[in-house]
Design a protein around this motif. Structure first.
Motif, PDB file in Angstrom:
ATOM      1  N   THR A   9       0.838  -1.187   0.098  1.00 47.47           N
ATOM      2  CA  THR A   9       0.104   0.092   0.075  1.00 47.47           C
ATOM      3  C   THR A   9       0.788   1.149   0.094  1.00 47.47           C
ATOM      4  O   THR A   9       2.135   1.067   0.149  1.00 47.47           O
ATOM      5  N   SER A  10       0.365   2.513  -0.101  1.00 51.85           N
ATOM      6  CA  SER A  10       0.875   3.821  -0.396  1.00 51.85           C
ATOM      7  C   SER A  10       1.563   3.857   1.131  1.00 51.85           C
ATOM      8  O   SER A  10       1.234   3.708   2.231  1.00 51.85           O
ATOM      9  N   PRO A  13       0.421   7.726   4.052  1.00 57.88           N
ATOM     10  CA  PRO A  13      -0.103   8.047   5.296  1.00 57.88           C
ATOM     11  C   PRO A  13       0.737   7.662   6.306  1.00 57.88           C
ATOM     12  O   PRO A  13       0.608   8.131   7.502  1.00 57.88           O
ATOM     13  N   ASP A  40     -12.083  16.083  -3.996  1.00 55.39           N
ATOM     14  CA  ASP A  40     -12.471  15.654  -2.705  1.00 55.39           C
ATOM     15  C   ASP A  40     -11.653  16.445  -1.489  1.00 55.39           C
ATOM     16  O   ASP A  40     -11.760  16.020  -0.438  1.00 55.39           O
ATOM     17  N   SER A  68      -6.367   8.554   8.695  1.00 54.12           N
ATOM     18  CA  SER A  68      -6.428   7.206   8.197  1.00 54.12           C
ATOM     19  C   SER A  68      -5.757   7.039   7.013  1.00 54.12           C
ATOM     20  O   SER A  68      -4.905   7.993   6.467  1.00 54.12           O
ATOM     21  N   ASN A  69      -5.646   5.968   6.523  1.00 57.12           N
ATOM     22  CA  ASN A  69      -4.808   5.550   5.081  1.00 57.12           C
ATOM     23  C   ASN A  69      -5.403   6.383   3.951  1.00 57.12           C
ATOM     24  O   ASN A  69      -4.327   6.586   3.075  1.00 57.12           O
ATOM     25  N   GLU A  70      -6.565   6.920   3.754  1.00 61.03           N
ATOM     26  CA  GLU A  70      -7.230   7.528   2.667  1.00 61.03           C
ATOM     27  C   GLU A  70      -7.452   8.886   3.060  1.00 61.03           C
ATOM     28  O   GLU A  70      -7.312   9.680   2.008  1.00 61.03           O
ATOM     29  N   LEU A  71      -7.562   9.202   4.281  1.00 62.15           N
ATOM     30  CA  LEU A  71      -7.962  10.684   4.654  1.00 62.15           C
ATOM     31  C   LEU A  71      -7.480  11.301   5.695  1.00 62.15           C
ATOM     32  O   LEU A  71      -7.443  10.441   6.750  1.00 62.15           O
ATOM     33  N   PRO A  88      -8.100  14.271   1.272  1.00 65.91           N
ATOM     34  CA  PRO A  88      -7.195  13.099   1.010  1.00 65.91           C
ATOM     35  C   PRO A  88      -5.640  12.897   1.007  1.00 65.91           C
ATOM     36  O   PRO A  88      -5.013  14.067   0.936  1.00 65.91           O
ATOM     37  N   GLU A 109       1.837  11.495  -5.657  1.00 65.18           N
ATOM     38  CA  GLU A 109       1.268  10.202  -5.730  1.00 65.18           C
ATOM     39  C   GLU A 109       1.395   9.483  -6.928  1.00 65.18           C
ATOM     40  O   GLU A 109       0.897  10.091  -8.007  1.00 65.18           O
ATOM     41  N   ASP A 114      -1.477   2.432  -4.881  1.00 64.20           N
ATOM     42  CA  ASP A 114      -2.321   1.577  -3.862  1.00 64.20           C
ATOM     43  C   ASP A 114      -2.744   0.367  -4.192  1.00 64.20           C
ATOM     44  O   ASP A 114      -2.617  -0.001  -5.401  1.00 64.20           O
ATOM     45  N   GLN A 116      -5.807  -1.159  -4.554  1.00 60.66           N
ATOM     46  CA  GLN A 116      -6.689  -1.427  -5.152  1.00 60.66           C
ATOM     47  C   GLN A 116      -6.573  -1.110  -6.502  1.00 60.66           C
ATOM     48  O   GLN A 116      -7.403  -1.584  -7.311  1.00 60.66           O
TER      49      GLN A 116
END
Length: 170
Positions: A9-10, A13, A40, A68-71, A88, A109, A114, A116
């Motif tokens: 994962t990235s 974060p 966003d 969090s890992n996203e936000l 984000p 980025e 990620d 996903q």
């Protein structure tokens, strides 16, 4: 490493949380530099200058900080009015201490960084690969001849190799 391994994962974060903690532990004020033009990003429009916004994320300046890992999400006062901020992780350009400027500028980025974004099975990976190439002398990279792969002056001379050195400049 094999191609079967799932991508990581990235790291963004994790770096942000670690640097936030380091800055706060040293009694400094952590600030985020955010690209407010990214999708966003929810920040007060009045705080945006030239498409960027600097956010003070110190404990005393925000409430309900979540990283969090996203936000990154929190509430803060802008012009005396409490507002919710949502950023984000990919929109964060840097995290630094206001007092010293120490911190880190984060690279853009990478698309597909990620987990996903992993391509479906059967498609060929677009990741770069390494392959061996024959050397100019034609020895096919055989290191058993005593060549340990160190830097060779390349001029055919037998002069001794110099190691790295430092020079004091005043």
């Amino acid at each position: 490493m094999t191609d079967d391994a799932s991508p990581m994962t990235s790291h963004r974060p994790y770096l942000l949380r670690a640097l936030y903690e380091w800055i706060a532990d040293n009694g400094m004020t952590p600030h985020l530099l955010v690209d407010a033009t990214r999708a966003d990003v929810q920040v007060p429009k009045g705080a945006v200058k030239e498409g960027r916004v600097v956010l003070n994320i110190a404990d005393r300046a925000v409430s309900g900080l979540e990283m969090s890992n996203e936000l990154i999400r929190f509430s803060a006062r802008f012009g005396g009015v409490s507002q919710t901020v949502s950023v984000p992780v990919g929109a964060v350009l840097a995290i630094y201490a206001r007092e010293t400027g120490q911190g880190m500028a984060l690279p853009d980025e990478v698309q597909g960084e990620d987990a996903q974004d992993v391509s479906d099975g059967g498609t060929e990976s677009t990741r770069p690969t390494l392959s061996a190439v024959p050397s100019a002398s034609g020895d096919e990279g055989d290191l058993s001849s005593g060549d340990d792969g160190d830097d060779d002056p390349g001029d055919g001379s037998d002069r001794p190799r110099r190691g790295p050195h430092l020079r004091v400049v005043k």
